[in-house]
Design an enzyme around this catalytic site. Structure first.
Site, PDB file in Angstrom:
ATOM      1  N   SER A   1       0.824  -1.210   0.000  1.00  0.00           N
ATOM      2  CA  SER A   1       0.000   0.000   0.000  1.00  0.00           C
ATOM      3  C   SER A   1       0.859   1.262   0.000  1.00  0.00           C
ATOM      4  O   SER A   1       2.010   1.242   0.435  1.00  0.00           O
ATOM      5  CB  SER A   1      -0.898   0.028   1.242  1.00  0.00           C
ATOM      6  OG  SER A   1      -1.618  -1.166   1.366  1.00  0.00           O
TER       7      SER A   1
HETATM    8  N1  SAH Z   1      -0.046  -5.309   4.023  1.00  0.00           N
HETATM    9  C1  SAH Z   1       0.689  -5.560   2.801  1.00  0.00           C
HETATM   10  C2  SAH Z   1      -0.098  -5.175   1.564  1.00  0.00           C
HETATM   11  C3  SAH Z   1      -0.991  -6.236   1.214  1.00  0.00           C
HETATM   12  S1  SAH Z   1      -1.758  -6.283  -0.360  1.00  0.00           S
HETATM   13  C4  SAH Z   1       2.032  -4.885   2.791  1.00  0.00           C
HETATM   14  O1  SAH Z   1       2.365  -4.175   3.754  1.00  0.00           O
HETATM   15  O2  SAH Z   1       2.774  -5.092   1.839  1.00  0.00           O
HETATM   16  C5  SAH Z   1      -3.049  -7.371   0.109  1.00  0.00           C
HETATM   17  C6  SAH Z   1      -2.623  -8.773   0.461  1.00  0.00           C
HETATM   18  O3  SAH Z   1      -3.771  -9.469   0.917  1.00  0.00           O
HETATM   19  C7  SAH Z   1      -2.101  -9.573  -0.725  1.00  0.00           C
HETATM   20  O4  SAH Z   1      -0.823 -10.049  -0.446  1.00  0.00           O
HETATM   21  C8  SAH Z   1      -3.122 -10.694  -0.883  1.00  0.00           C
HETATM   22  O5  SAH Z   1      -2.549 -11.907  -1.331  1.00  0.00           O
HETATM   23  C9  SAH Z   1      -3.661 -10.815   0.531  1.00  0.00           C
HETATM   24  N2  SAH Z   1      -4.969 -11.457   0.676  1.00  0.00           N
HETATM   25  C10 SAH Z   1      -6.075 -11.328  -0.088  1.00  0.00           C
HETATM   26  N3  SAH Z   1      -7.083 -12.070   0.401  1.00  0.00           N
HETATM   27  C11 SAH Z   1      -6.604 -12.685   1.526  1.00  0.00           C
HETATM   28  C12 SAH Z   1      -7.151 -13.582   2.502  1.00  0.00           C
HETATM   29  N4  SAH Z   1      -8.403 -14.016   2.443  1.00  0.00           N
HETATM   30  N5  SAH Z   1      -6.354 -13.994   3.503  1.00  0.00           N
HETATM   31  C13 SAH Z   1      -5.075 -13.582   3.603  1.00  0.00           C
HETATM   32  N6  SAH Z   1      -4.495 -12.735   2.718  1.00  0.00           N
HETATM   33  C14 SAH Z   1      -5.248 -12.287   1.703  1.00  0.00           C
END
Ligand code: SAH
Length: 216
Positions: free
Chosen positions: A64
């Site tokens: 993000s």
């Molecule tokens: N917090 C992260 C950004 C994440 S982007 C950072 O600091 O880099 C969103 C993430 O959520 C992705 O990696 C995606 O694979 C994950 N995601 C999506 N659905 C999910 C679920 N049901 N359980 C766990 N992770 C999930």
């Protein structure tokens, strides 16, 4: 040399992007000055790593934008000592930010490859208070519940019920909810068993895919 350059870029990010946009929590600003974001951005240039936009981290997912990381962390009102659940480990950057303020961080990621990469970086930086698991975060992480803070870093069609259940009394849950291409950032607080909801702002996240999210 490089070391100093990244410190200058981080301070610039705080002064030029975060403070002017309304991030006031001193703890949040301090940790953002401290955590080397460029180590989480998969070979992107230093300038790019500290620019105010999201960046790809693999598997079609993104880290993000710094402002959103700061805003969501600020919403949790962490003082230190809390147990926090993150859904969507991604690069691990948000987990590092949380780990600098709260006591214990539990983070769930859907993709094994991302979870592994994040684990290596976080261990390399010496964090000992972050536990990562691969799985469907829409179900929360029951074993260690309840959580004082829950942060969902992917966009949900609605608030997953297990996350509300796993929120501690006095706890705060921050989650983007809405359509696939745009959501509203919601802050849900639990007090005396009742939840209240506040709209924070519009936002755009990759989809939260799972049992209580979008169907994959
Ligand atoms: N917090 C992260 C950004 C994440 S982007 C950072 O600091 O880099 C969103 C993430 O959520 C992705 O990696 C995606 O694979 C994950 N995601 C999506 N659905 C999910 C679920 N049901 N359980 C766990 N992770 C999930």
């Amino acid at each position: 040399m490089k070391e100093q350059e990244d410190i200058i870029l981080r301070n610039g990010m705080v002064e030029d992007q975060l403070i002017p946009k309304g991030i006031t929590d001193k703890k949040v600003l301090a940790v953002i000055r401290n955590v080397p974001r460029h180590l989480f951005t998969a070979g992107k240039s230093l300038e790019n790593s500290y620019a105010d936009h999201p960046l790809p981290v693999g598997e079609g997912q993104t880290i993000s934008q710094p402002y959103m990381v700061a805003l969501m962390t600020q919403c949790l009102e962490l003082k230190g000592g809390e147990r926090v659940l993150e859904i969507g480990t991604g690069s691990g950057y948000q987990a590092a930010i949380l780990a600098e303020i709260a006591k214990e961080i539990y983070s769930v990621e859907r993709f094994d490859s991302l979870a592994q990469k994040a684990q290596v970086i976080l261990e390399g930086l010496g964090y000992k208070n972050i536990r990562i698991k691969v799985g469907d975060g829409t179900e929360g992480w029951k074993e260690f519940a309840p959580y004082d803070g829950i942060i969902v870093t992917a966009g949900a069609p609605s608030v997953p019920e297990p996350l509300v259940e796993q929120l501690a009394e006095g706890g705060r849950l921050v989650i983007p909810v809405g359509g696939a291409f745009g959501q509203e950032l919601l802050l849900i607080s639990k007090n005396q068993g009742e939840t209240t909801q506040e709209d924070i702002c519009g936002c755009t996240f990759v989809p939260l895919v799972g049992k209580y999210g979008w169907q994959g």
